[in-house]
Design a protein around this motif. Structure first.
Motif, short mmCIF file in Angstrom:
data_model
loop_
_atom_site.label_atom_id
_atom_site.label_comp_id
_atom_site.label_asym_id
_atom_site.label_seq_id
_atom_site.Cartn_x
_atom_site.Cartn_y
_atom_site.Cartn_z
N ASN A 434 -25.15 -9.06 -12.45
CA ASN A 434 -26.41 -8.57 -11.89
C ASN A 434 -26.21 -8.20 -10.43
O ASN A 434 -26.20 -9.08 -9.55
CB ASN A 434 -27.50 -9.65 -12.00
N PRO A 435 -26.02 -6.90 -10.13
CA PRO A 435 -25.90 -6.47 -8.73
C PRO A 435 -27.13 -6.87 -7.92
O PRO A 435 -28.26 -6.86 -8.43
CB PRO A 435 -25.77 -4.95 -8.85
N GLN A 436 -26.90 -7.20 -6.65
CA GLN A 436 -27.99 -7.74 -5.83
C GLN A 436 -28.64 -6.71 -4.91
O GLN A 436 -29.70 -6.97 -4.35
CB GLN A 436 -27.45 -8.90 -4.97
N ASP A 437 -28.01 -5.55 -4.72
CA ASP A 437 -28.62 -4.52 -3.85
C ASP A 437 -28.19 -3.14 -4.34
O ASP A 437 -27.43 -3.01 -5.31
CB ASP A 437 -28.23 -4.73 -2.38
N ASP A 438 -28.69 -2.11 -3.67
CA ASP A 438 -28.43 -0.73 -4.10
C ASP A 438 -26.94 -0.38 -4.03
O ASP A 438 -26.42 0.33 -4.90
CB ASP A 438 -29.24 0.25 -3.24
N ASP A 439 -26.27 -0.85 -2.99
CA ASP A 439 -24.84 -0.53 -2.85
C ASP A 439 -24.04 -1.12 -4.01
O ASP A 439 -23.19 -0.46 -4.62
CB ASP A 439 -24.30 -1.06 -1.52
N GLU A 440 -24.32 -2.40 -4.30
CA GLU A 440 -23.63 -3.03 -5.42
C GLU A 440 -24.01 -2.35 -6.73
O GLU A 440 -23.17 -2.16 -7.62
CB GLU A 440 -24.00 -4.52 -5.50
#
Length: 636
Positions: A434-440
């Motif tokens: 589960n990516p935590q932000d837009d970049d991830e």
């Protein structure tokens, strides 16, 4: 609140136990139709229940004492007691109801009215010849024994009584090698034979013991001791014993001393793994089934008369074990298949055919082409892959890149199945990331799309163009203008003969990204070439059709169909993605025979039948003209 919830649960209706046929029969019992008198009390407090095997003698007499029939030898019987499994065997209603009231060793007299024995409506047991089934009778019954039965055959022809529990859960099966102490008695207790001093050795599945005995042993664990009751239909001839035709059943007492796991890895007898030393742990839970880092010692031998050794890791590698990662094509396929089913500390002897040994793998010195080999393998231990749980996002992506790079290497080596497995492994793990932000999120999405396209490339190489298209669709649904997704799907469409769909994808590439115009243009040229080849193939098939006489038309149709079945096109496709900027290479793939049938293959049988029915030269010419015009219209 919690108390209220608990109270509500207590009032929930309980699931009713389904009513059995025996339950329905018991409902018809009339008071006074079955009476019991204890002749001799039994021992203990327990009584048999459904699922127990009951062993009993029974003598039936008229009310004035005349014997009608008996299992006892002193009353004219064979001396063999009856064996039934409560809830499974077909029994007369009086005994079905009466025996569960008895204790072991008890003798009871049951007085039964006709409807409680063979005069019962729809009685499941047929009355013996000349049996007075309409009379009230006495059934003197002695309950010799009862125990929880392990039913090994549906017809109750093989039933097992466990005397001592065994170790582990694994049981022998074909073609395991079994060592057991076996003794046999007839139903009346006479000893037939005994192999209790020296264990008897046999190969499972080779008819070396009676069929029923083998079925029973197939339910046993190592070191288990049991009695296996085998009825006549399962008493087959074998080297273990001769079967008398008049023998109704045999009781085998068996101690399963040991068995050697022998596995036919391919199911055709060519790749055989034979365990010669047990390992540690439980099979297969403690085996390196998943991709792991394995450490083994092994000795390789040719299957010649001298069993020539061509490699021994203990001698030629300074006693250093071979270490390799499974799932990466680093050892012959047969070698890896067998080590995945080994326990740490186990030693196995593997007999391997050439196509799973060194015909598709670099051959060691001294191993000729086409050689069958034998490996003696000892699994010293293994390490499972790192668990991603608890890793931060960057560490997860680093682990994913390692696995993807391995997949890329396997792809370049032509090991497409192994490469696909690597990419799919990462995709499965990604389901829990589960990516935590837009970049991830962007990094994660781009990597996942790349992996899907790598899987699609493998599928295309394996000739599964439809599945390749489906995989590309996953990328294009997430990102409709994905240029590489369009390109790869277009190539899959070409492989399947879906030329219009391929053209649409290549034109869309140019529309969404001008920098892809060179690749798209090259792909369109290739598409045009494939279409021209298809047109030439069709024209070649129909060439000479109009020179045939009516009686020869069937042969032409056969030729066309046979050629259509064997069409095999080679098409070039972009290779695997190394990264987002690296230029992709071109490769080749063979098209699956699953392609959509061409119009000529579909239409020809109908036209042929019309021509045969007309049966006239004029009809042949007219139909031929129509075909010719249709061909020209199709390809111009």
């Amino acid at each position: 609140m919690a108390v209220g919830d608990q109270t509500e649960q207590n009032y929930l209706p309980k699931k009713k136990k389904s009513e059995t046929e025996d339950d329905k029969r018991r409902k018809n019992i009339v008071p006074g139709s079955l009476l019991k008198a204890v002749v001799r009390p039994g021992g203990g407090d327990s009584s048999p229940v459904d699922g127990d095997q009951v062993i009993y003698h029974c003598t039936v007499r008229t009310l004035d004492g005349v014997v009608v029939e008996s299992t006892r030898s002193e009353c004219g019987g064979r001396g063999v007691p009856i064996r039934d499994v409560l809830g499974k065997s077909k029994m007369i209603l009086g005994l079905l109801e009466g025996i569960p009231t008895m204790h072991k060793g008890e003798i009871a007299m049951f007085k039964m009215k006709p409807e409680m024995h063979y005069a019962e409506k729809d009685c499941p047991v047929s009355a013996p010849g000349n049996f007075p089934k309409d009379d009230e009778l006495h059934f003197e019954t002695e309950l010799l024994d009862f125990f929880k039965a392990k039913i090994a055959s549906e017809d109750l022809g093989v039933v097992k009584k466990i005397l001592n529990e065994g170790e582990g859960w694994e049981s022998p099966r074909e073609p395991y090698e079994v060592k057991a102490r076996i003794s046999a008695k007839s139903g009346d207790g006479q000893v037939i034979f005994s192999h209790t001093e020296e264990p008897y050795f046999f190969t499972f599945g080779k008819s070396e013991v009676p069929k029923g005995l083998e079925i029973g042993i197939g339910t046993m664990a190592r070191k288990e001791k049991a009695v296996i009751y085998v009825r006549k239909q399962y008493l087959t001839e074998s080297p273990l014993m001769h079967i008398d035709q008049d023998r109704e059943e045999v009781h085998f007492e068996v101690e399963l001393v040991h068995f050697i796991q022998v596995r036919d890895m391919l199911g055709d007898g060519r790749l055989i793994k034979r365990r010669i030393q047990d390992g540690r742990g439980e099979f297969p839970m403690d085996c390196p089934l998943q991709d792991s880092r394995l450490s083994v010692h092994y000795k390789g031998m040719l299957l010649d008369e001298e069993k020539t050794v061509f490699y021994d890791s203990k001698l030629e590698n300074n006693d250093q074990p071979l270490e390799f990662s499974s799932g990466e094509g680093l050892v012959p396929e047969g070698f890896e298949m067998c080590t995945r089913l080994m326990l740490p500390g186990e030693i196995a002897l593997v007999t391997c055919p050439p196509d799973y040994a060194y015909d598709k793998f670099p051959r060691p010195p001294g191993v000729p082409e086409g050689a069958h080999v034998q490996w003696e393998i000892e699994l010293l231990g293994f390490e499972t892959p790192k668990d991603w749980t608890g890793l931060n996002f960057q560490s997860i992506m680093d682990e994913a890149e390692k696995i993807r790079s391995t997949g890329n290497r396997l792809f370049k080596e032509g090991k497409f199945e192994l490469a696909k497995a690597k990419y799919e492994k990462v995709l499965r793990e990604f389901n829990h990331v589960n990516p935590q932000d837009d970049d991830e999120g962007k990094i994660f999405g781009d990597t996942r799309n790349m992996l899907h396209l790598n899987v699609a490339a493998c599928l295309l190489k394996l000739g599964e163009w439809r599945k390749s298209i489906e995989t590309c669709n996953k990328v294009l649904e997430a990102k409709p203008g994905h240029v590489k997704g369009l390109y790869r799907r277009g190539m899959a469409y070409i492989a399947g003969g879906e030329y219009d769909d391929a053209r649409n994808d290549f034109n869309m590439m140019i529309k969404v990204d001008k920098s892809s115009e060179a690749d798209a243009t090259a792909a369109l040229l290739k598409l045009k070439q494939k279409e021209q080849e298809a047109e030439n193939k069709a024209r070649k098939q129909f060439k000479g059709l109009f020179d045939k006489k009516p009686g020869e038309i069937t042969e032409v149709g056969t030729e066309i169909r046979e050629e259509s079945k064997t069409i095999e096109e080679v098409d070039e496709t972009k290779d695997i993605d190394e990264d987002e900027t690296q230029e992709e290479e071109e490769g080749t793939t063979t098209v699956s025979t699953e392609r959509k049938k061409k119009w000529s293959e579909k239409g020809w049988p109908f036209l042929k039948n019309v021509m045969l029915q007309i049966g006239m030269q004029l009809g042949v010419v007219l139909i031929g003209i129509l075909i010719f015009q249709f061909v020209n219209a199709k390809f111009t």
